[in-house]
Design an enzyme around this catalytic site. Sequence first.
Site, PDB file in Angstrom:
ATOM      1  CG  HIS A 165      -1.982   1.048   1.241  1.00  0.00           C
ATOM      2  ND1 HIS A 165      -1.949   2.168   1.269  1.00  0.00           N
ATOM      3  CD2 HIS A 165      -3.300   0.546   1.429  1.00  0.00           C
ATOM      4  CE1 HIS A 165      -2.981   2.811   1.550  1.00  0.00           C
ATOM      5  NE2 HIS A 165      -3.859   1.868   1.499  1.00  0.00           N
ATOM      6  CD  GLU A 268      -3.384   1.603  -1.914  1.00  0.00           C
ATOM      7  OE1 GLU A 268      -3.908   2.702  -2.016  1.00  0.00           O
ATOM      8  OE2 GLU A 268      -3.904   0.415  -1.716  1.00  0.00           O
TER       9      GLU A 268
HETATM   10  O1  TA6 Z   1      -6.117   1.969  -0.503  1.00  0.00           O
HETATM   11  C1  TA6 Z   1      -7.217   2.752  -0.268  1.00  0.00           C
HETATM   12  C2  TA6 Z   1      -7.767   2.577   0.905  1.00  0.00           C
HETATM   13  O2  TA6 Z   1      -8.373   1.414   1.172  1.00  0.00           O
HETATM   14  C3  TA6 Z   1      -8.750   3.789   1.374  1.00  0.00           C
HETATM   15  O3  TA6 Z   1     -10.251   3.475   1.387  1.00  0.00           O
HETATM   16  C4  TA6 Z   1      -8.228   4.136   2.756  1.00  0.00           C
HETATM   17  O4  TA6 Z   1      -8.927   3.521   3.741  1.00  0.00           O
HETATM   18  C5  TA6 Z   1      -6.728   3.911   2.587  1.00  0.00           C
HETATM   19  O5  TA6 Z   1      -6.962   2.582   2.114  1.00  0.00           O
HETATM   20  C6  TA6 Z   1      -6.177   4.074   4.110  1.00  0.00           C
HETATM   21  O6  TA6 Z   1      -6.528   3.041   4.996  1.00  0.00           O
HETATM   22  P1  TA6 Z   1      -5.722   2.970   6.487  1.00  0.00           P
HETATM   23  O7  TA6 Z   1      -6.634   1.853   7.092  1.00  0.00           O
HETATM   24  O8  TA6 Z   1      -4.290   3.129   6.283  1.00  0.00           O
HETATM   25  O9  TA6 Z   1      -6.183   4.411   6.974  1.00  0.00           O
END
Ligand code: TA6
Length: 299
Positions: A165, A268
């Site tokens: 991510h 990601e």
């Molecule tokens: O990758 C996108 C996502 O799923 C968004 O919806 C947002 O929630 C982001 O990840 C960050 O997630 P986190 O749990 O690290 O705040």
Amino acid sequence: MNREARLDALFIPGRLGPAARGGLPAIELRHASGARAELALQGAHVTAWQGADGADRLFLSRCSRFQAGVPIRGGVPVVFPQFGAGPLPQHGLARTRAWRPVRSAVEADGAVVAVLALESDEALLALWPHPFRLELAVALADTLSLSLAVENTGTKPFAFQAALHTYFRVSDIAGARVIGLAGSAFQDFLGKLPGLERREALAFDAETDRLFTGVPDVVRIEDPGARRVLRIEKRGMPDVVVWNPWIDKARCLEDLGDNEYRTMVCVETGAIRPPIGLAPGSRWLGRTVFRALQEGAPG
Ligand code: TA6
């Protein structure tokens, strides 16, 4: 073998040494070119990557907490076995657990490598009843590469999602563009109907949260403000998620500064939709290589 190999067992003078992010134990990797990276044991989380010029290529929030069990905001969170929300904590179990050091090396080509592992234990099996072993190999050279292996160490098949991510630093999100997604099917997490991406260049003027599936193995982030292109090459990871929280969502995240959305974009890489099925004794491998290029340079 000592299952809890000590962190200092990985140290190689001048190449791999101790680092600290807040209170979390971490390793610093230093390449002969002057490039450096940091890797926290928690989540096998790359928290920094700078080129020989010292420029940060990854984003790390100034508001991130570095406490055991608390997700780090920025760098490269490792997502497993669930992407996003679901029966498990958001983005799964791996990013908040302490991984253990496995090995390190300076390879013949000068790449500095550190390998960490996470094995299912009683606590993890109580949450997700499938024995597994993860291994993340981080290699720093004139690129940064991350190879994630998932092994089914149980006697029954299981299905999982996995992703890197990655939070990239950009000079200004208003000028940043993601190139290489045209033609990929997408699912939008903000309510737009699924469809095929038609844009050659994905620009940003609002919150963006979109999963692209079956994406070609090279995508790029253009950052004209920094006269830089970040090239992302993936193997075994068919999907890409692009995320920027924009103004309102950024204000809701207590570990992200209100204006930090302007200098970050998540691109990601992973295997998300469909999940990956893994038979007992089998192993899945996904790899992503990041390379920073000057604007206009070939590559
Ligand atoms: O990758 C996108 C996502 O799923 C968004 O919806 C947002 O929630 C982001 O990840 C960050 O997630 P986190 O749990 O690290 O705040």
